[in-house]
Design a protein around this motif. Structure first.
Motif, PDB file in Angstrom:
ATOM      1  N   VAL A  64      69.087  43.279  47.053  1.00  7.65           N
ATOM      2  CA  VAL A  64      69.479  41.759  47.186  1.00  7.65           C
ATOM      3  C   VAL A  64      70.454  41.625  48.259  1.00  7.65           C
ATOM      4  O   VAL A  64      71.481  42.132  48.405  1.00  7.65           O
ATOM      5  N   ALA A  65      70.044  40.883  49.098  1.00  9.03           N
ATOM      6  CA  ALA A  65      70.675  40.533  50.519  1.00  9.03           C
ATOM      7  C   ALA A  65      72.128  40.045  50.081  1.00  9.03           C
ATOM      8  O   ALA A  65      73.041  40.311  50.973  1.00  9.03           O
ATOM      9  N   GLU A  66      72.153  39.046  49.227  1.00 12.38           N
ATOM     10  CA  GLU A  66      73.439  38.287  49.008  1.00 12.38           C
ATOM     11  C   GLU A  66      74.583  39.218  48.320  1.00 12.38           C
ATOM     12  O   GLU A  66      75.590  38.798  48.470  1.00 12.38           O
ATOM     13  N   LEU A  67      73.981  39.905  47.556  1.00 13.49           N
ATOM     14  CA  LEU A  67      74.953  40.932  46.593  1.00 13.49           C
ATOM     15  C   LEU A  67      75.539  42.034  47.599  1.00 13.49           C
ATOM     16  O   LEU A  67      74.953  42.628  48.685  1.00 13.49           O
ATOM     17  N   THR A  68      76.669  42.349  47.133  1.00 17.45           N
ATOM     18  CA  THR A  68      77.284  43.662  48.010  1.00 17.45           C
ATOM     19  C   THR A  68      76.442  45.018  47.434  1.00 17.45           C
ATOM     20  O   THR A  68      75.774  44.880  46.676  1.00 17.45           O
ATOM     21  N   VAL A  69      76.883  45.950  48.053  1.00 16.83           N
ATOM     22  CA  VAL A  69      76.286  47.433  48.126  1.00 16.83           C
ATOM     23  C   VAL A  69      76.707  47.790  46.282  1.00 16.83           C
ATOM     24  O   VAL A  69      75.806  47.966  45.828  1.00 16.83           O
ATOM     25  N   GLU A  70      77.905  47.520  46.314  1.00 19.17           N
ATOM     26  CA  GLU A  70      78.358  47.874  44.697  1.00 19.17           C
ATOM     27  C   GLU A  70      77.598  47.148  43.802  1.00 19.17           C
ATOM     28  O   GLU A  70      76.958  47.669  42.850  1.00 19.17           O
ATOM     29  N   GLU A  71      77.283  45.750  43.835  1.00 14.16           N
ATOM     30  CA  GLU A  71      76.752  45.156  43.131  1.00 14.16           C
ATOM     31  C   GLU A  71      75.156  45.342  42.951  1.00 14.16           C
ATOM     32  O   GLU A  71      74.450  45.478  41.849  1.00 14.16           O
ATOM     33  N   ASN A  72      74.721  45.867  44.135  1.00 15.67           N
ATOM     34  CA  ASN A  72      73.109  46.376  43.981  1.00 15.67           C
ATOM     35  C   ASN A  72      72.964  47.571  43.288  1.00 15.67           C
ATOM     36  O   ASN A  72      72.176  47.647  42.568  1.00 15.67           O
ATOM     37  N   LEU A  73      74.016  48.505  43.672  1.00 14.32           N
ATOM     38  CA  LEU A  73      73.957  49.653  42.763  1.00 14.32           C
ATOM     39  C   LEU A  73      74.093  49.211  41.122  1.00 14.32           C
ATOM     40  O   LEU A  73      73.374  49.980  40.425  1.00 14.32           O
ATOM     41  N   ARG A  74      74.860  48.481  40.881  1.00 11.79           N
ATOM     42  CA  ARG A  74      75.116  48.222  39.378  1.00 11.79           C
ATOM     43  C   ARG A  74      73.743  47.847  38.915  1.00 11.79           C
ATOM     44  O   ARG A  74      73.705  47.981  37.683  1.00 11.79           O
ATOM     45  N   LEU A  75      73.207  46.995  39.658  1.00 10.44           N
ATOM     46  CA  LEU A  75      71.886  46.320  39.082  1.00 10.44           C
ATOM     47  C   LEU A  75      70.729  47.275  38.642  1.00 10.44           C
ATOM     48  O   LEU A  75      70.368  47.233  37.640  1.00 10.44           O
ATOM     49  N   ALA A  90      77.848  42.728  51.971  1.00 10.36           N
ATOM     50  CA  ALA A  90      76.810  42.383  51.463  1.00 10.36           C
ATOM     51  C   ALA A  90      75.422  43.156  52.193  1.00 10.36           C
ATOM     52  O   ALA A  90      75.650  43.875  53.099  1.00 10.36           O
ATOM     53  N   GLY A  91      74.550  42.985  51.284  1.00 15.44           N
ATOM     54  CA  GLY A  91      73.206  43.529  51.582  1.00 15.44           C
ATOM     55  C   GLY A  91      72.801  43.397  53.109  1.00 15.44           C
ATOM     56  O   GLY A  91      72.196  44.111  53.807  1.00 15.44           O
ATOM     57  N   HIS A  92      73.041  41.914  53.336  1.00 15.15           N
ATOM     58  CA  HIS A  92      72.254  41.734  54.794  1.00 15.15           C
ATOM     59  C   HIS A  92      73.098  42.162  56.126  1.00 15.15           C
ATOM     60  O   HIS A  92      72.910  42.142  56.958  1.00 15.15           O
ATOM     61  N   GLN A  93      74.256  42.597  55.590  1.00 11.26           N
ATOM     62  CA  GLN A  93      75.191  43.141  56.727  1.00 11.26           C
ATOM     63  C   GLN A  93      75.023  44.748  56.933  1.00 11.26           C
ATOM     64  O   GLN A  93      75.578  45.243  58.004  1.00 11.26           O
ATOM     65  N   LEU A  94      74.225  45.167  56.168  1.00 12.61           N
ATOM     66  CA  LEU A  94      73.668  46.453  56.343  1.00 12.61           C
ATOM     67  C   LEU A  94      72.734  46.959  57.479  1.00 12.61           C
ATOM     68  O   LEU A  94      71.817  46.037  57.767  1.00 12.61           O
ATOM     69  N   SER A  95      72.838  47.991  58.001  1.00 15.24           N
ATOM     70  CA  SER A  95      71.856  48.445  59.102  1.00 15.24           C
ATOM     71  C   SER A  95      70.547  48.802  58.253  1.00 15.24           C
ATOM     72  O   SER A  95      70.402  48.938  56.994  1.00 15.24           O
ATOM     73  N   GLY A  96      69.445  48.898  58.982  1.00 13.27           N
ATOM     74  CA  GLY A  96      68.177  49.534  58.162  1.00 13.27           C
ATOM     75  C   GLY A  96      68.266  50.658  57.536  1.00 13.27           C
ATOM     76  O   GLY A  96      67.756  50.760  56.287  1.00 13.27           O
ATOM     77  N   GLY A  97      68.977  51.734  57.984  1.00 13.96           N
ATOM     78  CA  GLY A  97      69.126  52.929  57.156  1.00 13.96           C
ATOM     79  C   GLY A  97      69.802  52.957  56.064  1.00 13.96           C
ATOM     80  O   GLY A  97      69.730  53.349  55.058  1.00 13.96           O
ATOM     81  N   GLU A  98      70.903  52.093  56.206  1.00 16.93           N
ATOM     82  CA  GLU A  98      71.634  51.689  55.174  1.00 16.93           C
ATOM     83  C   GLU A  98      71.208  50.961  53.973  1.00 16.93           C
ATOM     84  O   GLU A  98      71.257  51.404  52.648  1.00 16.93           O
ATOM     85  N   ARG A  99      70.265  50.107  54.354  1.00 13.58           N
ATOM     86  CA  ARG A  99      69.572  49.271  53.126  1.00 13.58           C
ATOM     87  C   ARG A  99      68.502  50.467  52.575  1.00 13.58           C
ATOM     88  O   ARG A  99      68.361  50.272  51.625  1.00 13.58           O
ATOM     89  N   GLN A 100      67.997  51.305  53.341  1.00  9.28           N
ATOM     90  CA  GLN A 100      67.093  52.203  52.675  1.00  9.28           C
ATOM     91  C   GLN A 100      67.966  53.092  51.836  1.00  9.28           C
ATOM     92  O   GLN A 100      67.282  53.525  50.623  1.00  9.28           O
ATOM     93  N   MET A 101      69.019  53.456  52.284  1.00 14.75           N
ATOM     94  CA  MET A 101      69.895  54.469  51.486  1.00 14.75           C
ATOM     95  C   MET A 101      70.326  53.532  50.148  1.00 14.75           C
ATOM     96  O   MET A 101      70.098  54.203  49.019  1.00 14.75           O
ATOM     97  N   LEU A 102      70.445  52.327  50.248  1.00 16.91           N
ATOM     98  CA  LEU A 102      70.786  51.638  49.005  1.00 16.91           C
ATOM     99  C   LEU A 102      69.649  51.238  48.201  1.00 16.91           C
ATOM    100  O   LEU A 102      69.904  51.837  46.931  1.00 16.91           O
TER     101      LEU A 102
END
Ligand code: ATP
Length: 238
Positions: A91-102, A134-146
């Motif tokens: 979810v691009a609008e949520l932070t890394v932490e929020e995405n993980l909590r999901l 936020a998800g949209h601030q991450l690089s491609g690699g970081e998004r994949q890690m997330l």
């Protein structure tokens, strides 16, 4: 070694359009199987069918000894089957932490979900540094890690991964592959991986499964595909 996943004569498709025909394969526990083949071969369709998003029109899927027919997606997730689709689905609008909590929302064992989250931060160090981004601030690699990290919060036993290295720099893709290997070797994870980057997939896989036109045309130890140029040329075109 017993197979965690056994697929037998599986067929599936989109409405009346058949895609998978008579697909049979077996993935032993703790191993990585790479699903290879040209665009349109049916690799994504196979993952979608295994994770319950598409209903098979025939055949059987056994996971951990039980038949998966008719089992709902939520039950599959609870039983340890996780699917990371192509395109990552964070979810691009949520932070890394929020995405993980999901990823852990549905888990009853809250304490373990938190432990799993800490483990993901240890595995994917860039995520720990960027946990408030936020998800949209991450690089491609970081998004994949997330996306992978979020799936790991569920403590899956079988991870279905669609094109994890798509769009990533080779170095980052290699890191992700190495990590998958590590999770299988030390954490008992089993992985079914769809990957366009055949060399990279074969470098970590135990088994190569080649699909063409909705069928499995070959399943063989990955080492054989790595070492045998004639075989590679015949089935993978390089
Ligand atoms: P790619 O690497 O291009 O994703 P793939 O091996 O994963 O290839 P699939 O995406 O599973 O292949 O596609 C297999 C076949 O199913 C193709 O002929 C494709 O056109 C068809 N297909 C895929 N998605 C749909 C859909 N939503 N509706 C109808 N047909 C589809």
């Amino acid at each position: 070694m017993s197979a965690l996943l056994e697929v037998e004569a599986l067929s599936s498709g989109y409405g009346p359009v058949p895609v998978l025909r008579d697909v049979t394969l077996s993935v032993p526990a703790g191993t990585v199987a790479a699903l290879l083949g040209a665009n349109g071969a049916g690799k994504t369709t196979l993952l979608r069918t295994l994770s319950g998003l598409l209903r098979p029109t025939g055949g059987r899927v056994r996971y951990d000894g039980a038949d998966l027919r008719g089992v709902r997606v939520e039950r599959l997730v609870r039983r340890g089957l996780a699917h990371v689709p192509e395109g990552r689905g964070i979810v691009a609008e949520l932070t890394v932490e929020e995405n993980l909590r999901l990823g852990g929302l549905w888990r009853r064992d809250r304490a373990d979900a938190r432990r799993a989250q800490d483990e993901v931060y240890q595995l994917f160090e860039p995520l720990a540094r960027r946990r408030r981004h936020a998800g949209h601030q991450l690089s491609g690699g970081e998004r994949q890690m997330l996306a992978i990290g979020r799936a790991l919060i569920a403590r899956p036993r079988l991870l279905l991964l669609d094109e994890p290295s798509l769009g990533l720099a080779p170095r980052v893709a290699a890191q992700i592959m190495a990590l998958l290997r590590q999770l299988c070797d030390s954490g008992g994870l089993t992985v079914l991986l769809v990957e366009q980057n055949v060399r990279s997939a074969l470098s970590v896989a135990d088994q190569g499964v080649v699909m063409s036109l909705g069928r499995v045309v070959m399943a063989t130890p990955a080492a054989q595909l790595r070492d045998d140029a004639t075989l590679r040329h015949a089935y993978l075109g390089f």
